[in-house]
Design a protein around this motif. Structure first.
Motif, PDB file in Angstrom:
ATOM      1  N   ASP A  21       0.834  -1.206   0.000  1.00 42.58           N
ATOM      2  CA  ASP A  21       0.000   0.000   0.000  1.00 42.58           C
ATOM      3  C   ASP A  21       0.866   1.254   0.000  1.00 42.58           C
ATOM      4  OD1 ASP A  21      -2.429   1.259  -0.092  1.00 42.58           O
ATOM      5  OD2 ASP A  21      -2.886   1.044   2.041  1.00 42.58           O
ATOM      6  N   ASP A  24       2.097   1.767  -3.560  1.00 43.94           N
ATOM      7  CA  ASP A  24       0.965   2.189  -4.392  1.00 43.94           C
ATOM      8  C   ASP A  24       0.601   3.648  -4.134  1.00 43.94           C
ATOM      9  OD1 ASP A  24       0.205   0.118  -6.130  1.00 43.94           O
ATOM     10  OD2 ASP A  24      -0.844  -0.964  -4.542  1.00 43.94           O
ATOM     11  N   ARG A  25       0.512   4.022  -2.873  1.00 43.47           N
ATOM     12  CA  ARG A  25       0.098   5.381  -2.534  1.00 43.47           C
ATOM     13  C   ARG A  25       1.165   6.401  -2.899  1.00 43.47           C
ATOM     14  NH1 ARG A  25      -4.096   5.714   2.392  1.00 43.47           N
ATOM     15  NH2 ARG A  25      -5.104   3.690   2.144  1.00 43.47           N
ATOM     16  N   LEU A  27       3.185   6.128  -5.430  1.00 45.03           N
ATOM     17  CA  LEU A  27       3.063   6.278  -6.883  1.00 45.03           C
ATOM     18  C   LEU A  27       1.866   7.149  -7.247  1.00 45.03           C
ATOM     19  CD1 LEU A  27       3.909   2.631  -7.949  1.00 45.03           C
ATOM     20  CD2 LEU A  27       5.173   4.667  -8.676  1.00 45.03           C
ATOM     21  N   ASP A  28       0.764   6.932  -6.554  1.00 43.92           N
ATOM     22  CA  ASP A  28      -0.431   7.735  -6.819  1.00 43.92           C
ATOM     23  C   ASP A  28      -0.181   9.210  -6.517  1.00 43.92           C
ATOM     24  OD1 ASP A  28      -1.880   5.555  -7.638  1.00 43.92           O
ATOM     25  OD2 ASP A  28      -2.910   5.262  -5.711  1.00 43.92           O
ATOM     26  N   LYS A  29       0.604   9.462  -5.467  1.00 47.37           N
ATOM     27  CA  LYS A  29       0.763  10.846  -5.006  1.00 47.37           C
ATOM     28  C   LYS A  29       1.796  11.621  -5.808  1.00 47.37           C
ATOM     29  CE  LYS A  29       0.687  13.514  -0.780  1.00 47.37           C
ATOM     30  NZ  LYS A  29       0.730  13.489   0.699  1.00 47.37           N
ATOM     31  N   GLY A  31       3.631  10.196  -8.559  1.00 46.87           N
ATOM     32  CA  GLY A  31       3.848   9.699  -9.912  1.00 46.87           C
ATOM     33  C   GLY A  31       5.114   8.876 -10.012  1.00 46.87           C
ATOM     34  N   LYS A  53       3.593  -0.375 -12.601  1.00 48.77           N
ATOM     35  CA  LYS A  53       2.980   0.900 -12.217  1.00 48.77           C
ATOM     36  C   LYS A  53       3.998   2.032 -12.125  1.00 48.77           C
ATOM     37  CE  LYS A  53      -0.721  -1.252  -9.471  1.00 48.77           C
ATOM     38  NZ  LYS A  53      -1.314  -1.363  -8.105  1.00 48.77           N
ATOM     39  N   SER A 311       2.057  16.185  -3.662  1.00 49.71           N
ATOM     40  CA  SER A 311       1.280  15.509  -4.713  1.00 49.71           C
ATOM     41  C   SER A 311       1.733  16.016  -6.065  1.00 49.71           C
ATOM     42  CB  SER A 311      -0.213  15.781  -4.522  1.00 49.71           C
ATOM     43  OG  SER A 311      -0.498  17.127  -4.818  1.00 49.71           O
TER      44      SER A 311
END
Length: 317
Positions: A21, A24-25, A27-29, A31, A53, A311
Motif C-alpha cells: 500500500d 501504491d500510494r 506512486l499515486d501521489k 507519480g 505501475k 502531490s
C-alpha cells in the motif's frame, strides 16, 4: 472428484499489505518513478505488478537518483542505509513491518542493559541483515542449536535473544532451549511474540496436513516463511511442493491424490492461490473448501511520511 482444502489463514499478512500500500500510494501521489530498495516483499508477481505501475527496484541506495522518493522494504534496513539516505536528503518512506521494528527495539534495549545479544535467524536474509545493522554493539547470529554450542560467550554471561520474525516456531523453541541449557542467565521474548502471521500460517498448515494427501504452498523460493510452510508438510509426512503460481503445477504431483491442501506464504496474493486451483481444475473436477481457522483483522497504520510527500498535481501547479 478431487477436493481442494484451503488453509485459513493464508497469503498476505498486515505487514505485507502495508508495504504494498505504501508503494501504491506513493506512486499515486508523486507519480512514477518511485524507487524501492530491495524487493518490497519476496514475491515476483507483486514486484512485477508494482514495477508495471512505475516502481523501480534497486539493490543499493547509490542506484537511487538525487531527490527521488525512496521506499525501504518490509524487511527493514541497517542504520547505515538510513543515515546515507538522510545525508543525501532523499525523501524516504520506511515500509519496514512494525513487528520487525519491534525486534529492533527489543535488541537495542537488551544491549543497553549490558547483556550479550543473540539473534536467532538465517544468515543473509534481508531482515537479518537489517536487524544486525540496527543494533550498535556485537550481535551473535545463530540458526541452529549446534551454533549455540559454538558461541564464544562465557557460560555465566547474561544473554538475551531476539528472533527473525519469519522463523518456524518449533525451530526457534529448540534454539531457545539450547541457549537456556548452556547459559545460566537467559532472557528474551516468548515464542508467542514471533510474528502472529508466521505462527497462524504454520498452525493452519498443520491442520491442513491432518486432512490432505498433498500440500501445495504458493510462494517464492526466496520467502523464508513460504519455504517453512512446505517443510512443515514434509515433516508431517505429506508430499509438499512450493510453487509461484498455477503455471508451475506438475500434473504428476496429483497422481493418486484425493485431497489437496493449499496454502500461501505471507507475501503471496490470493490471485495466485486461485491460479493454482484453476490449474488443478483443468486436470480434474474439483470441489473447494476452506478450513475453519483464525480470521486475521490486524491492520498497521501507514507512515506519516506518506502524507508529507508533495502531490504531483501540487508539484505541477
Amino acid at each position: 472428484m478431487m477436493k481442494v482444502l484451503l488453509a485459513q489463514p493464508r497469503g498476505f499478512c498486515a505487514g505485507v499489505i502495508r508495504a504494498i500500500d505504501i508503494v501504491d500510494r506513493a506512486l499515486d501521489k508523486v507519480g512514477a518513478p518511485v524507487f524501492v530498495r530491495h524487493e518490497i516483499v519476496h514475491n515476483r508477481h507483486v514486484v512485477e505488478t508494482l514495477r508495471a505501475k512505475g516502481a523501480v527496484f534497486v539493490e543499493e541506495l547509490s542506484d537511487v537518483p538525487d531527490g527521488a522518493v525512496t521506499v525501504f522494504s518490509a524487511h527493514g534496513v541497517a542504520r547505515e542505509v538510513e543515515k546515507a539516505a538522510a545525508a543525501r536528503g532523499l525523501p524516504v518512506i520506511d515500509a519496514t513491518c512494525p513487528l520487525v521494528t519491534k525486534v529492533h527495539v527489543q535488541g537495542r534495549k537488551y544491549v543497553r542493559r549490558g547483556r550479550v545479544l543473540v539473534l536467532i535467524g538465517h544468515a543473509g536474509h534481508p531482515e537479518v541483515v537489517g536487524t544486525l545493522g540496527q543494533i550498535e554493539g556485537e550481535v551473535h547470529l545463530v540458526g541452529t542449536p549446534e551454533e549455540v554450542a559454538a558461541l564464544p560467550v562465557a557460560e555465566d554471561a547474561p544473554v538475551s535473544y531476539i528472533t527473525q520474525t519469519t522463523l518456524a516456531v518449533d525451530d526457534t523453541r529448540a534454539i531457545i532451549a539450547a541457549l537456556r541449557a548452556r547459559f545460566a542467565d537467559v532472557t528474551g521474548p516468548d515464542t508467542a511474540d514471533i510474528c502472529y502471521a508466521t505462527q497462524n500460517r504454520q498452525a493452519a498448515v498443520r491442520d491442513l496436513c491432518a486432512q490432505a494427501d498433498l500440500l501445495l504452498v504458493v510462494g517464492s523460493s526466496k520467502s523464508s516463511n513460504s519455504r517453512r510452510l512446505r517443510e512443515i508438510g514434509e515433516e508431517m509426512g505429506k508430499p509438499s511442493y512450493l510453487l509461484d503460481d498455477g503455471s508451475e503445477l506438475d500434473p504428476a504431483w496429483l497422481d493418486g491424490v484425493r485431497t489437496v491442501g493449499l496454502t500461501a506464504g505471507a507475501s503471496a496474493p490470493e490471485e495466485l492461490v486461485q491460479s493454482v486451483i484453476a490449474a488443478i481444475a483443468a486436470l480434474h473436477p474439483v470441489t473447494v473448501e476452506t478450513l475453519d481457522g483464525i480470521e486475521e483483522t490486524l491492520q498497521f497504520r501507514l507512515p506519516p511520511a506518506l502524507d508529507r510527500l508533495p502531490s504531483r498535481n501540487r508539484a505541477a501547479a
